[in-house]
Design a protein around this motif. Structure first.
Motif, PDB file in Angstrom:
ATOM      1  N   VAL A   1      -4.407   3.369   1.990  1.00 18.86           N
ATOM      2  CA  VAL A   1      -3.278   3.567   1.081  1.00 18.86           C
ATOM      3  C   VAL A   1      -2.475   4.737   1.636  1.00 18.86           C
ATOM      4  O   VAL A   1      -2.762   5.897   1.352  1.00 18.86           O
ATOM      5  N   SER A   2      -1.506   4.418   2.485  1.00 25.71           N
ATOM      6  CA  SER A   2      -0.758   5.459   3.176  1.00 25.71           C
ATOM      7  C   SER A   2       0.718   5.104   3.231  1.00 25.71           C
ATOM      8  O   SER A   2       1.116   3.960   2.998  1.00 25.71           O
TER       9      SER A   2
ATOM     10  N   PHE B   1       0.829  -1.208   0.000  1.00 27.93           N
ATOM     11  CA  PHE B   1       0.000   0.000   0.000  1.00 27.93           C
ATOM     12  C   PHE B   1       0.866   1.262   0.000  1.00 27.93           C
ATOM     13  O   PHE B   1       0.538   2.244  -0.668  1.00 27.93           O
ATOM     14  N   CYS B   2       1.969   1.226   0.734  1.00 30.09           N
ATOM     15  CA  CYS B   2       2.832   2.406   0.810  1.00 30.09           C
ATOM     16  C   CYS B   2       3.479   2.712  -0.536  1.00 30.09           C
ATOM     17  O   CYS B   2       3.778   3.882  -0.841  1.00 30.09           O
ATOM     18  N   ASP B   3       3.673   1.696  -1.386  1.00 30.52           N
ATOM     19  CA  ASP B   3       4.218   1.930  -2.719  1.00 30.52           C
ATOM     20  C   ASP B   3       3.224   2.691  -3.587  1.00 30.52           C
ATOM     21  O   ASP B   3       3.607   3.551  -4.391  1.00 30.52           O
TER      22      ASP B   3
ATOM     23  N   PHE C   1      -9.992  -0.463  -2.955  1.00 28.73           N
ATOM     24  CA  PHE C   1      -9.655   0.765  -2.236  1.00 28.73           C
ATOM     25  C   PHE C   1      -9.679   1.944  -3.198  1.00 28.73           C
ATOM     26  O   PHE C   1      -9.674   1.777  -4.429  1.00 28.73           O
ATOM     27  N   SER C   2      -9.716   3.131  -2.614  1.00 24.62           N
ATOM     28  CA  SER C   2      -9.706   4.349  -3.422  1.00 24.62           C
ATOM     29  C   SER C   2      -8.280   4.789  -3.694  1.00 24.62           C
ATOM     30  O   SER C   2      -7.365   4.531  -2.911  1.00 24.62           O
ATOM     31  N   VAL C   3      -8.093   5.445  -4.832  1.00 28.07           N
ATOM     32  CA  VAL C   3      -6.855   6.152  -5.148  1.00 28.07           C
ATOM     33  C   VAL C   3      -7.286   7.585  -5.434  1.00 28.07           C
ATOM     34  O   VAL C   3      -7.933   7.851  -6.446  1.00 28.07           O
ATOM     35  N   GLU C   4      -6.981   8.496  -4.518  1.00 27.80           N
ATOM     36  CA  GLU C   4      -7.555   9.845  -4.581  1.00 27.80           C
ATOM     37  C   GLU C   4      -6.559  10.939  -4.198  1.00 27.80           C
ATOM     38  O   GLU C   4      -6.750  11.657  -3.202  1.00 27.80           O
TER      39      GLU C   4
END
Length: 358
Positions: free
Chosen positions: A303-304, A265-267, A317-320
């Protein structure tokens, strides 16, 4: 009961040495039983035992006539519900408890069963809910299809000289006409400078020529949530705003391009954040890149930069990414992304390219 899901829960309980568990979150109970029950402030609990002795504790105010594959234990408002629950649990062993269970219930159970060891067991169902099965994936697609259509219709209302509040209020009617079951969260409508607040509250502001307009919205359909953000421009798009828009759009695309099983997720976060930082706007990207979604708008997982968990098939998940310039404008572009067995699927199909509403 959804036996395939229940079997996975029981397996995880055994692996984590949790012989018994109280599931009290209504969405997790729905996840396991297929029945949505909203008990309000009253107690509802699904007792799971690794040996198969499961019980569903229900108040008589909420009659459930279907066979849910689990024995129902009824009580009413004149009875001590916690005492009834305590009669069925092993009072000498570990018991898992939901992370959000009300203290007034938990403390009463601890008084009645002081020799139990109480632990937070929410991670078991939370982790299972992160990876959607085929049925859930299709439900998420349908919710996003409705949201796509609603977004197009909502953008059309911008030509009606409405305030932010009035545009937001139009969305309820649009969702109803499209067959949605309601909002997954309160919509965000931000014109111009109000859009520089990532969680802007719709106001009485009216559109000005050249405003960037943030529309962040989601609906519920058959218990599953959608979420999407588009930024459009009213009548014309100023040069600086166009520049910022294209940076955010590229950040969104770069992050999504990396989504596949085995990535972290961090990537994904770094792909968006690194590009925005490279372009000189890093300090104006003030939130994580995204969040998990499903039965809740914000399911467990995000996603952090600090989340090193690996992506697995079925995760959605969202990508925002966004850039927010105080006193000027904001830009955010958000899609929901499903991790497939060999890559990804973007659930939102409508354009996210530069769009000027005329």
């Amino acid at each position: 009961m959804k036996l395939n899901r229940l079997d996975k829960v029981i397996t995880a309980m055994k692996e984590n040495n949790i012989p018994q568990m109280l599931v009290t979150d209504k969405l997790s109970i729905f996840y396991l039983t297929g029945k949505m029950i909203n008990p309000g402030a009253r107690l509802m609990a699904l007792y799971l035992n690794a040996n198969g002795e499961h019980k569903l504790f229900l108040n008589e105010l909420f009659p459930v006539h279907e066979d849910l594959g689990v024995e129902k234990v009824w009580f009413n408002d004149t009875q001590n519900a916690i005492e009834i629950v305590s009669n069925y649990i092993d009072k000498t062993s570990t018991i898992g408890i939901d992370k959000n269970w009300s203290a007034r219930f938990l403390l009463s159970l601890m008084d009645l069963c002081p020799n139990c060891k109480y632990i937070n067991s929410s991670f078991i169902i939370d982790s299972l809910r992160m990876c959607k099965d085929d049925e859930e994936r299709e439900l998420m697609r349908k919710a996003s299809q409705i949201n796509d259509t609603a977004m197009v219709k909502l953008q059309e209302t911008l030509l009606q000289d409405l305030t932010e509040k009035e545009v937001a209020s139009k969305l309820a009617t649009i969702y109803e006409e499209l067959g949605a079951d309601g909002f997954s969260f309160s919509p965000i409508v931000g014109y111009g400078a109000n859009g520089a607040d990532p969680h802007a509250t719709p106001s009485n502001n009216k559109l000005q020529i050249g405003d960037a307009v943030i529309l962040d919205m989601g609906c519920i359909k058959d218990s599953y949530c959608s979420d999407m953000t588009r930024t459009v421009f009213y009548k014309e798009a100023p040069e600086k705003a166009c520049e910022v828009f294209e940076i955010v759009l590229e950040a969104n695309k770069r992050a999504i391009a990396l989504v596949k099983p085995g990535m972290r997720f961090c990537d994904i976060d770094n792909a968006a954040r690194g590009y925005i930082t490279e372009k000189g706007y890093g300090k104006y990207f003030t939130h994580r890149t995204g969040h998990s979604i499903g039965l809740e708008t914000h399911d467990i997982g995000d996603v952090s930069a600090i989340n090193e968990d690996l992506l697995k098939p079925g995760m959605i998940f969202s990508v925002e990414p966004g850039i927010y310039l105080p006193g000027e404008f904001g830009v955010r572009i958000e899609d929901l992304v499903l991790v497939t067995e060999d890559g990804h699927e973007i659930l939102n199909k409508i354009t996210k390219e530069l769009n000027i509403i005329k």
